[in-house]
Scaffold this active site. Sequence first.
Site, PDB file in Angstrom:
ATOM      1  N   TYR A  68      36.137  36.476  38.895  1.00 50.76           N
ATOM      2  CA  TYR A  68      35.522  36.923  40.148  1.00 50.76           C
ATOM      3  C   TYR A  68      35.560  35.786  41.156  1.00 50.76           C
ATOM      4  CZ  TYR A  68      32.203  38.244  43.693  1.00 50.76           C
ATOM      5  OH  TYR A  68      31.644  38.528  44.910  1.00 50.76           O
ATOM      6  N   GLU A 122      36.122  39.041  49.350  1.00 49.53           N
ATOM      7  CA  GLU A 122      35.940  39.122  47.903  1.00 49.53           C
ATOM      8  C   GLU A 122      37.237  39.499  47.206  1.00 49.53           C
ATOM      9  OE1 GLU A 122      32.206  40.934  45.659  1.00 49.53           O
ATOM     10  OE2 GLU A 122      33.718  42.469  46.003  1.00 49.53           O
TER      11      GLU A 122
END
Length: 396
Positions: A116, A204
């Site tokens: 992530y 992101e």
Amino acid sequence: MGAERAARMKIHEFQAKRILAAYAIPVPKGEVADTPAGARGVAERLGVPVVVKAQIHAGGRGKGGGIRPARSPAEAEQVAAQILGMLLRTPQTGPEGRRVKRVLVEEATTIRRELYLGIVLDRRAGRPVVMASAAGGMEIEEIAAKSPEKILRAPVDPAGGLPPYVGRKLAYGLGVPAELTRPTADLILGLACAYQEKDCSLAEVNPLVITEDERVLALDAKMTFDDNALFRHPEVRELRDLDEEAPLEVEASRFGLNYVKLDGSVGCMVNGAGLAMATMDIVQQAGGAPANFLDVGGGASAEQIENAFRILMADAAVRAVFINIFGGILRCDRLAAGVIQATRALKVRVPIVIRMEGTNVAEGKRMLEESGLRFLTAASMAEGARMAVAASRGRP
Ligand code: GDP
Ligand code: MN
């Protein structure tokens, strides 16, 4: 909260990936298509296998059936035919779902590890913060809840940006293979650079993947932008997809009005963001819940007030309207004229509570009284809120 959501423009994954690519961030090769035949064509050009990905402004598409592999161009066409036009429901779309108009067809990736990587504005620190985690494939909220110790954080200096050594430290922390430390660090620095230069509110990459053939790659991309900075990014503003936004919010923005949909039953018309927040609070304190709020801003004309009213009333959940205006530049007589005009034109049937204060207030009140229409006027904000909440429950 709502006001914040309204201040962030979203874009699609394929658009975000184009921006990332311009910052030298590796992304899978791919093209968008809006027909099954188009998807087949892309698969022919790229070579198979491919992955066909629904393009909507919401994540969790994998779980909702919006991301499917295809081993041949014919299968890509088939899969695209199923995804295009489907009403895709994911945990982020709500039960109403989103209609898919486009797919991104990408070369398939063989994944070894999912990581992530994200950058958000940390309001407490007053600066962006990079968050990275080896526990990829989950949403960051889920990682934060299950294994908060697995999230690495690094603040970004708004003036100086992210120094190269911080990029390397994060890459080490993620435990990527030694030969990928440098490319991973570069990718993190590239994302920080894109975030700042494009005035993002979020950037992101989830998942960031390590492939079987030892490459690091942005497999998904999400970017949102600070609306207040869009004036200096016309290239970003062009990416806006109105079909993905709430229709009434789009309509409001066309008239320079700020409309936010909420889930109660009192429609609120206010001027100024501060008064909007105070009105939300006081309606809740009175035991009710706002259905929405519509901020008409400083210098609204009677015509704009009418448009505002139309948008407010288009929301079927509205059982009563609370108009809470401080007349400064927007004079109370002008407000009254707009409200009267709109109430007549739209044949408004729900109770309207008005609390106004400021320039020409006496004239405004006289106009409301002489209009022959039935308005409820309140002497204070608290009284107005109580009246509106009571009216919304059918006890005016
Ligand atoms: P999201 O569900 O909307 O966040 O969409 P993502 O683009 O993040 O995809 C969800 C998941 O699908 C990823 O975490 C991967 O596990 C899987 N996925 C997406 N693209 C590929 C691919 O090319 N190959 C493989 N093996 N999995 C993929
Ligand atoms: Mn994702």
